[in-house]
Design a protein around this motif. Structure first.
Motif, short mmCIF file in Angstrom:
data_model
loop_
_atom_site.label_atom_id
_atom_site.label_comp_id
_atom_site.label_asym_id
_atom_site.label_seq_id
_atom_site.Cartn_x
_atom_site.Cartn_y
_atom_site.Cartn_z
N LEU A 9 -5.71 7.70 -33.63
CA LEU A 9 -6.45 8.91 -34.00
C LEU A 9 -6.61 8.98 -35.51
CD1 LEU A 9 -4.77 11.79 -31.91
CD2 LEU A 9 -7.09 10.94 -31.63
N ARG A 10 -5.53 8.67 -36.21
CA ARG A 10 -5.53 8.75 -37.67
C ARG A 10 -6.54 7.77 -38.27
NH1 ARG A 10 -3.11 7.63 -42.43
NH2 ARG A 10 -2.62 9.48 -43.67
N GLY B 19 -3.86 16.33 -40.45
CA GLY B 19 -3.32 16.96 -39.25
C GLY B 19 -2.48 16.00 -38.41
N ILE B 20 -2.44 14.73 -38.82
CA ILE B 20 -1.55 13.74 -38.17
C ILE B 20 -0.40 13.49 -39.14
CG2 ILE B 20 -1.38 11.45 -37.09
CD1 ILE B 20 -3.55 12.97 -35.68
N GLY C 286 -11.42 7.83 -21.30
CA GLY C 286 -11.35 7.33 -19.92
C GLY C 286 -9.91 7.50 -19.45
N LYS C 287 -9.30 6.39 -19.00
CA LYS C 287 -7.89 6.46 -18.58
C LYS C 287 -6.96 6.00 -19.69
CE LYS C 287 -8.49 6.21 -13.61
NZ LYS C 287 -8.39 5.42 -12.40
N LYS C 288 -7.54 5.45 -20.75
CA LYS C 288 -6.74 4.90 -21.85
C LYS C 288 -6.34 6.01 -22.82
CE LYS C 288 -6.97 1.50 -25.60
NZ LYS C 288 -6.82 2.41 -26.73
N ARG C 289 -5.08 6.03 -23.16
CA ARG C 289 -4.58 7.05 -24.09
C ARG C 289 -4.82 6.61 -25.53
NH1 ARG C 289 1.56 9.46 -24.26
NH2 ARG C 289 1.27 10.67 -26.15
N ILE C 290 -5.21 7.57 -26.36
CA ILE C 290 -5.36 7.28 -27.81
C ILE C 290 -4.13 7.87 -28.50
CG2 ILE C 290 -6.89 7.39 -29.80
CD1 ILE C 290 -9.09 8.40 -27.98
N PHE C 291 -3.32 7.02 -29.08
CA PHE C 291 -2.08 7.48 -29.73
C PHE C 291 -2.37 7.99 -31.15
CE2 PHE C 291 -0.36 5.05 -26.23
CZ PHE C 291 0.75 5.81 -25.87
N PRO C 292 -1.45 8.78 -31.72
CA PRO C 292 -1.71 9.38 -33.04
C PRO C 292 -2.07 8.40 -34.15
CG PRO C 292 0.16 10.46 -32.02
CD PRO C 292 -0.21 9.30 -31.13
N VAL D 9 2.76 11.66 -35.73
CA VAL D 9 2.63 12.64 -34.63
C VAL D 9 1.57 13.68 -35.00
CG1 VAL D 9 5.00 12.40 -33.77
CG2 VAL D 9 4.50 14.10 -35.50
N VAL D 10 1.05 14.35 -33.98
CA VAL D 10 -0.01 15.35 -34.18
C VAL D 10 0.62 16.70 -34.55
CG1 VAL D 10 -1.89 16.59 -33.03
CG2 VAL D 10 -1.53 14.17 -32.53
N HIS D 11 0.05 17.36 -35.57
CA HIS D 11 0.48 18.71 -35.94
C HIS D 11 -0.24 19.68 -35.01
CE1 HIS D 11 1.36 22.32 -38.07
NE2 HIS D 11 1.72 21.75 -39.21
N ILE D 12 0.53 20.41 -34.21
CA ILE D 12 -0.04 21.27 -33.16
C ILE D 12 -0.99 22.33 -33.73
CG2 ILE D 12 1.94 22.89 -33.14
CD1 ILE D 12 0.00 21.77 -30.02
N LYS D 13 -0.76 22.77 -34.96
CA LYS D 13 -1.59 23.84 -35.54
C LYS D 13 -2.97 23.33 -36.00
CE LYS D 13 1.19 27.25 -34.92
NZ LYS D 13 0.84 28.24 -33.90
#
Length: 215
Positions: free
Chosen positions: A115-116, A142-143, A106-112, A37-41
């Protein structure tokens, strides 16, 4: 509330150091997360790196000779505006951040987890171009794949006038995180549909965001 995290009650010894209530400072624990998960900070650093480095080869989106011409702030702006990578030639699709932590190409979501992977590919020497010292911080940190649990001494229980125990807000939040993670793990193991997995992943993300920042 494991006794290995510290002693907060009279007459109880810590199971890690053996200290009593005034001798033990407490010990952190950890929760291994079913999905990252992404660390909000660290969201601003993650967003900058995702936009300023190539999604394919991980290199900085500015040629080496141009890097020397600009200040750090100008470099980042130029790199974020690049349409294609000057190193591998791959066109760069625009990535948007939808608050608080959802990235979309675009419309595709990049999951954590994706991202990592992108952030891990960035080389230490390229991080220096954007003012990050890789000896101190790497953007993929940060992930979160593991969540640090503060010792019980940081979030002690209190006994109410009625004699009932009341737990600290952080302890309640950690309970929410553990329950959300358990549900996600069970559904992953059961081979649940992607839409259910994504919802449970978002729920885990929500509880971890609000653990760090409830605004």
């Amino acid at each position: 509330m494991d006794l290995r995290l510290g002693a907060i009650d009279p007459g109880v010894r810590c199971r890690t150091c053996g200290g009593r209530i005034k001798e033990c400072l407490g010990h952190p624990g950890m929760i291994e997360l079913s999905r990252p998960v992404v660390h909000i900070k660290y969201i601003q650093v993650i967003e900058m790196c995702i936009k300023a480095f190539c999604q394919s080869c991980g290199k900085f989106l500015l040629s080496d000779d141009k890097v020397k011409e600009y200040s750090v702030k100008e470099r980042i702006k130029k790199a974020r505006d690049a349409k294609k990578c000057p190193h591998c030639g791959v066109p760069q699709e625009k990535i948007k951040l939808e608050k608080p932590t959802t990235f979309k190409k675009g419309k595709k979501r990049i999951f954590p987890d994706e991202l990592r992977e992108i952030l891990v590919a960035i080389k230490d020497e390229d991080l220096k171009h954007v003012g990050i010292n890789p000896d101190v911080f790497r953007p993929e940190w940060g992930i979160l794949t593991v969540l640090l649990v503060p010792p019980v001494t940081v979030r002690p229980s209190i006994t109410l006038d009625s004699g009932e125990r009341s737990e600290d807000d952080l302890t309640h939040k950690l309970g929410d995180i553990i329950r959300a993670d358990q549900r996600l793990r069970e559904n992953l193991n059961a081979g649940a549909p992607e839409v259910i997995i994504d919802d449970l992943w978002d729920l885990l993300q929500y509880h971890i965001i609000t653990f760090y920042d409830n605004n």
